[in-house]
Design a protein around this motif. Structure first.
Motif, mmCIF file in Angstrom:
data_model
loop_
_atom_site.group_PDB
_atom_site.id
_atom_site.type_symbol
_atom_site.label_atom_id
_atom_site.label_comp_id
_atom_site.label_asym_id
_atom_site.label_seq_id
_atom_site.Cartn_x
_atom_site.Cartn_y
_atom_site.Cartn_z
ATOM 1 N N ASP A 142 -6.247 7.014 -8.257
ATOM 2 C CA ASP A 142 -7.027 6.012 -7.520
ATOM 3 C C ASP A 142 -8.010 6.633 -6.561
ATOM 4 O OD1 ASP A 142 -4.610 3.405 -6.905
ATOM 5 O OD2 ASP A 142 -5.944 3.811 -8.568
ATOM 6 N N HIS A 143 -7.573 7.674 -5.895
ATOM 7 C CA HIS A 143 -8.338 8.162 -4.775
ATOM 8 C C HIS A 143 -9.140 9.406 -5.110
ATOM 9 C CE1 HIS A 143 -4.815 5.974 -2.983
ATOM 10 N NE2 HIS A 143 -5.863 5.210 -2.805
ATOM 11 N N THR A 200 -14.080 -2.386 3.868
ATOM 12 C CA THR A 200 -13.089 -2.821 2.876
ATOM 13 C C THR A 200 -13.844 -3.360 1.663
ATOM 14 O OG1 THR A 200 -11.604 -3.418 4.669
ATOM 15 C CG2 THR A 200 -11.066 -4.264 2.500
ATOM 16 N N ALA A 210 -5.527 2.157 -0.545
ATOM 17 C CA ALA A 210 -5.720 1.005 -1.424
ATOM 18 C C ALA A 210 -4.590 0.016 -1.208
ATOM 19 C CB ALA A 210 -5.754 1.459 -2.883
ATOM 20 N N HIS A 230 -13.053 9.402 -4.654
ATOM 21 C CA HIS A 230 -13.706 9.233 -3.355
ATOM 22 C C HIS A 230 -14.004 10.570 -2.703
ATOM 23 C CE1 HIS A 230 -13.707 4.960 -2.807
ATOM 24 N NE2 HIS A 230 -12.597 4.952 -3.468
ATOM 25 N N HIS A 252 -8.060 -3.381 -7.123
ATOM 26 C CA HIS A 252 -7.404 -3.112 -5.843
ATOM 27 C C HIS A 252 -8.358 -3.391 -4.699
ATOM 28 C CE1 HIS A 252 -9.276 0.621 -7.269
ATOM 29 N NE2 HIS A 252 -9.509 0.911 -6.002
ATOM 30 N N SER A 254 -1.608 6.423 -8.531
ATOM 31 C CA SER A 254 -2.136 6.213 -7.188
ATOM 32 C C SER A 254 -3.008 7.391 -6.775
ATOM 33 C CB SER A 254 -0.993 6.027 -6.198
ATOM 34 O OG SER A 254 -1.501 5.896 -4.910
ATOM 35 N N SER A 268 0.874 -1.162 0.000
ATOM 36 C CA SER A 268 0.000 0.000 0.000
ATOM 37 C C SER A 268 0.914 1.215 0.000
ATOM 38 C CB SER A 268 -0.902 -0.025 1.231
ATOM 39 O OG SER A 268 -1.851 1.019 1.167
ATOM 40 N N LYS A 320 -17.087 -0.566 -7.385
ATOM 41 C CA LYS A 320 -17.059 -1.722 -6.495
ATOM 42 C C LYS A 320 -17.455 -2.962 -7.295
ATOM 43 C CE LYS A 320 -19.156 -3.465 -2.295
ATOM 44 N NZ LYS A 320 -20.363 -3.473 -1.468
ATOM 45 N N MET A 347 -13.414 4.427 -10.334
ATOM 46 C CA MET A 347 -13.428 3.162 -9.623
ATOM 47 C C MET A 347 -14.861 2.687 -9.412
ATOM 48 S SD MET A 347 -10.591 3.560 -6.720
ATOM 49 C CE MET A 347 -11.479 4.739 -5.774
ATOM 50 N N MET A 355 -9.915 -1.673 -1.588
ATOM 51 C CA MET A 355 -10.116 -0.303 -1.101
ATOM 52 C C MET A 355 -10.356 -0.325 0.399
ATOM 53 S SD MET A 355 -10.257 2.320 -3.164
ATOM 54 C CE MET A 355 -9.652 3.830 -2.472
ATOM 55 N N HIS A 364 -12.359 -3.267 -5.628
ATOM 56 C CA HIS A 364 -12.631 -2.252 -6.646
ATOM 57 C C HIS A 364 -11.954 -2.583 -7.968
ATOM 58 C CE1 HIS A 364 -13.812 1.514 -4.065
ATOM 59 N NE2 HIS A 364 -14.604 0.490 -3.854
#
Ligand SMILES: [Cu+2]
Length: 174
Positions: free
Chosen positions: A170-171, A85, A59, A174, A121, A167, A48, A101, A99, A123, A88
């Motif tokens: 990735d986030h 958790t 992630a 959210h 990944h 990376s 991570s 789910k 992303m 999450m 994703h």
């Protein structure tokens, strides 16, 4: 927890009718960090990325090798350091990557599943403690056939190479 994992391993082996039944001692899961093998499923390089202490999500990435003749599926994951958790995937919507789910991720027979930035990944949502470089976090994986597997995810520093930009992407959703 250790006992449960071992039981799952023996159970999975006994279900594999084509294979001889080995002594259980040869197939005990190893507790080594970043490399865990159980019921012919092997997880390596689980990692991570360190995040600012205020980051609500992180992630986890890893390589999962399936040495069984039977396909398996990663169906859930959990960690004491995250409230929720999820599994994703990344999907492309036009030029936008976001992303979603997923309920499960296939691990092909005699094949490999790679969880990596920009792809599948695990999450970690609503982190209960910060992800600090050099530390590790415990993660429990649940496979459809191989059962439960406890692994250790190493937290890397954010400047330790490999696609830092991805990376961040990735986030962003959210
Ligand atoms: Cu995600």
């Amino acid at each position: 927890m250790r006992f449960a994992a071992l039981t799952a391993s023996i159970f999975a082996l006994s279900m594999t009718a084509a294979l001889p039944v080995y002594a259980a001692s040869e197939h005990q899961p190893t507790a080594q960090s970043a490399e865990v093998q159980q019921a012919n499923i092997k997880v390596t390089t689980a990692w991570s990325r360190e995040l600012p202490p205020t980051a609500p999500v992180g992630a986890a990435f890893m390589t999962i090798d399936n040495h069984n003749a039977q396909a398996d599926r990663l169906i859930s994951a959990s960690s004491p350091i995250a409230e929720v958790t999820e599994l994703h995937a990344h999907i492309h919507e036009g030029d936008v990557m976001r992303m979603v789910k997923v309920d499960a991720i296939d691990v092909p027979a005699h094949g490999q599943l790679i969880l990596e930035p920009g792809g599948y990944h695990v999450m970690l949502i609503n982190l209960k403690k910060p992800l600090v470089a050099g530390e590790a976090l415990p993660l429990t994986l649940q496979f459809e056939h191989a059962g439960q597997m406890d692994i250790t995810v190493n937290i890397k520093s954010s400047d330790a190479g490999t696609s830092a930009q991805q990376s961040e992407m990735d986030h962003s959703a959210h």
